[in-house]
Design an enzyme around this catalytic site. Structure first.
Site, mmCIF file in Angstrom:
data_model
loop_
_atom_site.group_PDB
_atom_site.id
_atom_site.type_symbol
_atom_site.label_atom_id
_atom_site.label_comp_id
_atom_site.label_asym_id
_atom_site.label_seq_id
_atom_site.Cartn_x
_atom_site.Cartn_y
_atom_site.Cartn_z
ATOM 1 C CB SER A 94 -0.769 0.042 1.127
ATOM 2 O OG SER A 94 -1.835 -1.008 1.217
ATOM 3 C CE LYS A 169 -5.242 -1.309 2.232
ATOM 4 N NZ LYS A 169 -3.875 -2.032 2.218
ATOM 5 C CE LYS A 237 2.140 2.353 4.646
ATOM 6 N NZ LYS A 237 1.568 1.613 3.554
#
Length: 292
Positions: A94, A169, A237
């Site tokens: 990701s 995502k 993140k």
């Protein structure tokens, strides 16, 4: 297929295991004791990402962040030094949608196809081959990779071109992060009001507030089981990726920003490597409530 698999972490290990069980030959880098069982099952250990790429027709990456992907692909002894024209790189990490497009363009110059295929479902989904896989890239590359995706996941969607999988995502992580925060607030509220959070959760599971996050992460909050399926620092993140993109797009994501700040606080409190359901501990600290 001959597959170079790089990234044997919590998610990568079971994903690689499903590919081996499906009859594919894997070349794996950085084998540690916790991933030795993959070698025992037939995977071939190699000394670098370059060697993995040179031996394979498809290279799959499952590493933590954008700089990790760049290092594996283009660093010394990286994938780009060993990969052959006509090969396919599938990044299931990701990372930044913008960087993804740059990486794909650089590999296209070598005649290499690229798919970004981040996943959702956590460690449970990886172990059960039930991941949701969001894919960006050409239709031809997607069809080539589909038999591999079907060994690792169930809900597999080609969203669009390169980078669109990562965009999907990021959207997923916004929803998951904000919903975990909402469930944590509700559980804290119930506890501070004198109700049994376990019973409150049970009642809510039968109503409109029901969700997979209330079911799974709500249970973690009640039982105080915060061993990581997905670490807070990694979710932070992902929300940072969302906020960086929002800044470039001049889009306001106020609740994403607030949840990211709570995750910053969780890291400051030493909870960065706990499951993201442990965000409730941060809210408890802010409320002066008793924790574990």
């Amino acid at each position: 297929m001959k597959i170079g698999f790089i990234g044997l972490g919590v998610m990568g290990r079971p994903m690689a295991g499903h590919l081996i069980a499906g009859g594919h030959e894997l070349f794996v880098h950085r084998v540690k004791p916790v991933s030795q069982h993959l070698v025992d099952a037939g995977a071939n250990p190699v000394d670098s990402a370059r060697e993995a790429a040179a031996a394979a027709d498809v290279v799959i990456l499952m590493v933590p962040d954008t700089p990790d992907v760049e290092a594996v692909l283009f660093g010394p002894d990286g994938v780009a030094e060993g990969i052959k024209s006509g090969s396919l790189v599938i990044d299931m990490s990701s990372i930044s949608p913008v960087a993804t497009k740059t990486f794909a363009a650089r590999l296209a110059e070598k005649g290499v196809d690229y798919l970004d295929a981040p996943v959702s479902g956590g460690e449970v989904g990886a172990k059960n081959a039930a991941l949701t896989i969001m894919v960006g890239g050409s239709e031809a590359a997607f069809e080539r990779a589909l038999p591999l995706f079907q060994l690792m996941g169930k809900n597999i969607t080609r969203v669009g071109g390169v980078g669109d999988g990562q965009t999907a995502k990021v959207a997923n992580q916004i929803i998951v992060g904000l919903t975990i925060e909402a469930v944590a607030e509700a559980m804290l509220f119930a506890k501070q009001a004198g109700a049994d959070p376990a019973k409150v959760r049970e009642a809510l599971m039968g109503g409109f507030a029901s969700s997979r996050i209330l079911e799974l992460h709500g249970e973690r909050m009640v039982k105080r089981t915060f061993d990581p399926g997905f670490r807070i620092r990694l979710h932070r993140k992902d929300l940072a990726l969302a906020l960086d993109a929002a800044r470039a797009l001049e889009v306001a994501l106020p609740n994403t920003a607030a949840t990211a700040q709570l995750m910053n606080a969780a890291l400051a409190l030493g909870d960065g490597d706990k499951d993201h359901s442990a965000l409730i501990r941060t809210l408890e600290t802010m409320a002066g409530a008793s924790a574990d």
